[in-house]
Design a protein around this motif. Structure first.
Motif, PDB file in Angstrom:
ATOM      1  N   THR A   1     -43.776  26.490 -15.414  1.00  0.00           N
ATOM      2  CA  THR A   1     -44.185  26.281 -14.018  1.00  0.00           C
ATOM      3  C   THR A   1     -43.118  26.716 -13.015  1.00  0.00           C
ATOM      4  N   PRO A   2     -41.842  26.307 -13.179  1.00  0.00           N
ATOM      5  CA  PRO A   2     -40.845  26.751 -12.200  1.00  0.00           C
ATOM      6  C   PRO A   2     -40.638  28.267 -12.178  1.00  0.00           C
ATOM      7  N   VAL A   3     -40.841  28.920 -13.305  1.00  0.00           N
ATOM      8  CA  VAL A   3     -40.715  30.381 -13.364  1.00  0.00           C
ATOM      9  C   VAL A   3     -41.802  31.016 -12.494  1.00  0.00           C
ATOM     10  N   PHE A   4     -43.043  30.561 -12.667  1.00  0.00           N
ATOM     11  CA  PHE A   4     -44.151  31.073 -11.857  1.00  0.00           C
ATOM     12  C   PHE A   4     -43.922  30.784 -10.385  1.00  0.00           C
ATOM     13  N   ARG A   5     -43.485  29.584 -10.067  1.00  0.00           N
ATOM     14  CA  ARG A   5     -43.263  29.205  -8.659  1.00  0.00           C
ATOM     15  C   ARG A   5     -42.202  30.073  -8.017  1.00  0.00           C
ATOM     16  N   LYS A   6     -41.153  30.412  -8.782  1.00  0.00           N
ATOM     17  CA  LYS A   6     -40.083  31.251  -8.243  1.00  0.00           C
ATOM     18  C   LYS A   6     -40.570  32.682  -8.027  1.00  0.00           C
ATOM     19  N   ILE A   7     -41.203  33.264  -9.028  1.00  0.00           N
ATOM     20  CA  ILE A   7     -41.639  34.656  -8.948  1.00  0.00           C
ATOM     21  C   ILE A   7     -42.636  34.858  -7.809  1.00  0.00           C
TER      22      ILE A   7
ATOM     23  N   SER B   1     -35.680  32.310 -24.134  1.00  0.00           N
ATOM     24  CA  SER B   1     -34.840  33.067 -25.070  1.00  0.00           C
ATOM     25  C   SER B   1     -35.681  33.746 -26.150  1.00  0.00           C
ATOM     26  N   ILE B   2     -36.703  34.472 -25.682  1.00  0.00           N
ATOM     27  CA  ILE B   2     -37.602  35.194 -26.584  1.00  0.00           C
ATOM     28  C   ILE B   2     -37.767  36.620 -26.076  1.00  0.00           C
ATOM     29  N   LYS B   3     -38.383  37.451 -26.891  1.00  0.00           N
ATOM     30  CA  LYS B   3     -38.772  38.799 -26.487  1.00  0.00           C
ATOM     31  C   LYS B   3     -40.223  38.999 -26.893  1.00  0.00           C
ATOM     32  N   PHE B   4     -41.045  39.401 -25.937  1.00  0.00           N
ATOM     33  CA  PHE B   4     -42.433  39.714 -26.242  1.00  0.00           C
ATOM     34  C   PHE B   4     -42.519  41.115 -26.826  1.00  0.00           C
ATOM     35  N   LYS B   5     -43.377  41.300 -27.803  1.00  0.00           N
ATOM     36  CA  LYS B   5     -43.673  42.628 -28.321  1.00  0.00           C
ATOM     37  C   LYS B   5     -44.767  43.229 -27.445  1.00  0.00           C
ATOM     38  N   LEU B   6     -44.812  44.547 -27.373  1.00  0.00           N
ATOM     39  CA  LEU B   6     -45.807  45.231 -26.552  1.00  0.00           C
ATOM     40  C   LEU B   6     -47.223  44.810 -26.938  1.00  0.00           C
ATOM     41  N   LYS B   7     -47.482  44.692 -28.216  1.00  0.00           N
ATOM     42  CA  LYS B   7     -48.836  44.319 -28.644  1.00  0.00           C
ATOM     43  C   LYS B   7     -49.178  42.896 -28.203  1.00  0.00           C
ATOM     44  N   GLU B   8     -48.183  42.009 -28.140  1.00  0.00           N
ATOM     45  CA  GLU B   8     -48.420  40.639 -27.639  1.00  0.00           C
ATOM     46  C   GLU B   8     -48.752  40.677 -26.150  1.00  0.00           C
ATOM     47  N   LEU B   9     -48.014  41.477 -25.412  1.00  0.00           N
ATOM     48  CA  LEU B   9     -48.270  41.602 -23.973  1.00  0.00           C
ATOM     49  C   LEU B   9     -49.672  42.145 -23.711  1.00  0.00           C
ATOM     50  N   ASN B  10     -50.091  43.104 -24.520  1.00  0.00           N
ATOM     51  CA  ASN B  10     -51.411  43.702 -24.348  1.00  0.00           C
ATOM     52  C   ASN B  10     -52.537  42.724 -24.636  1.00  0.00           C
TER      53      ASN B  10
ATOM     54  N   LEU C   1     -45.540  44.864 -10.338  1.00  0.00           N
ATOM     55  CA  LEU C   1     -44.101  44.621 -10.243  1.00  0.00           C
ATOM     56  C   LEU C   1     -43.780  43.148 -10.491  1.00  0.00           C
ATOM     57  N   SER C   2     -44.506  42.258  -9.844  1.00  0.00           N
ATOM     58  CA  SER C   2     -44.241  40.833 -10.048  1.00  0.00           C
ATOM     59  C   SER C   2     -44.560  40.431 -11.487  1.00  0.00           C
ATOM     60  N   HIS C   3     -45.505  41.123 -12.111  1.00  0.00           N
ATOM     61  CA  HIS C   3     -45.830  40.842 -13.512  1.00  0.00           C
ATOM     62  C   HIS C   3     -44.632  41.155 -14.413  1.00  0.00           C
ATOM     63  N   MET C   4     -43.989  42.286 -14.168  1.00  0.00           N
ATOM     64  CA  MET C   4     -42.823  42.653 -14.975  1.00  0.00           C
ATOM     65  C   MET C   4     -41.669  41.672 -14.741  1.00  0.00           C
ATOM     66  N   LEU C   5     -41.487  41.243 -13.506  1.00  0.00           N
ATOM     67  CA  LEU C   5     -40.455  40.245 -13.210  1.00  0.00           C
ATOM     68  C   LEU C   5     -40.773  38.926 -13.899  1.00  0.00           C
ATOM     69  N   LEU C   6     -42.049  38.569 -13.890  1.00  0.00           N
ATOM     70  CA  LEU C   6     -42.487  37.335 -14.546  1.00  0.00           C
ATOM     71  C   LEU C   6     -42.185  37.389 -16.042  1.00  0.00           C
ATOM     72  N   ILE C   7     -42.556  38.484 -16.687  1.00  0.00           N
ATOM     73  CA  ILE C   7     -42.324  38.632 -18.123  1.00  0.00           C
ATOM     74  C   ILE C   7     -40.830  38.521 -18.425  1.00  0.00           C
ATOM     75  N   ALA C   8     -40.008  39.197 -17.641  1.00  0.00           N
ATOM     76  CA  ALA C   8     -38.551  39.168 -17.859  1.00  0.00           C
ATOM     77  C   ALA C   8     -38.006  37.748 -17.703  1.00  0.00           C
ATOM     78  N   ASP C   9     -38.461  37.025 -16.690  1.00  0.00           N
ATOM     79  CA  ASP C   9     -37.983  35.660 -16.459  1.00  0.00           C
ATOM     80  C   ASP C   9     -38.482  34.693 -17.528  1.00  0.00           C
ATOM     81  N   VAL C  10     -39.701  34.898 -17.988  1.00  0.00           N
ATOM     82  CA  VAL C  10     -40.233  34.049 -19.065  1.00  0.00           C
ATOM     83  C   VAL C  10     -39.432  34.280 -20.340  1.00  0.00           C
ATOM     84  N   GLU C  11     -39.162  35.542 -20.646  1.00  0.00           N
ATOM     85  CA  GLU C  11     -38.361  35.849 -21.834  1.00  0.00           C
ATOM     86  C   GLU C  11     -36.982  35.192 -21.741  1.00  0.00           C
ATOM     87  N   ALA C  12     -36.372  35.255 -20.572  1.00  0.00           N
ATOM     88  CA  ALA C  12     -35.051  34.653 -20.386  1.00  0.00           C
ATOM     89  C   ALA C  12     -35.114  33.129 -20.481  1.00  0.00           C
ATOM     90  N   ALA C  13     -36.140  32.538 -19.883  1.00  0.00           N
ATOM     91  CA  ALA C  13     -36.262  31.077 -19.867  1.00  0.00           C
ATOM     92  C   ALA C  13     -36.447  30.499 -21.261  1.00  0.00           C
TER      93      ALA C  13
END
Length: 79
Positions: free
Chosen positions: A11-17, A54-63, A40-52
């Protein structure tokens, strides 16, 4: 990790982005439901979620993500 914990941390990640302090995320929420959710905000969201989480999404997961619930499901598989 439980679903409620993921939502609590997400929730705080979404609220910030999206600069929306009152934003409440739901499983059914999509980009169409949030003002300012563009590519653009989607890419920022993904990056912040990954950081929050400590994971990395695979392209197929994102799709496969069609809504916030799908994102939570993927996070749960990685946490």
């Amino acid at each position: 990790m439980e679903r409620a914990t993921v939502i609590e941390q997400l929730t705080p990640v979404f609220r910030k982005i999206f600069n929306a302090p009152e934003l409440v995320i739901t499983d059914e929420m999509t980009a169409n439901d949030v003002e300012g959710w563009d590519s653009l905000s989607h890419m920022l969201l993904i990056a912040d979620v990954e950081a929050a989480f400590s994971i990395k999404f695979k392209l197929k997961e994102l799709n496969k993500m069609r809504n916030v619930g799908d994102m939570i499901d993927v996070i749960l598989t990685k946490a």
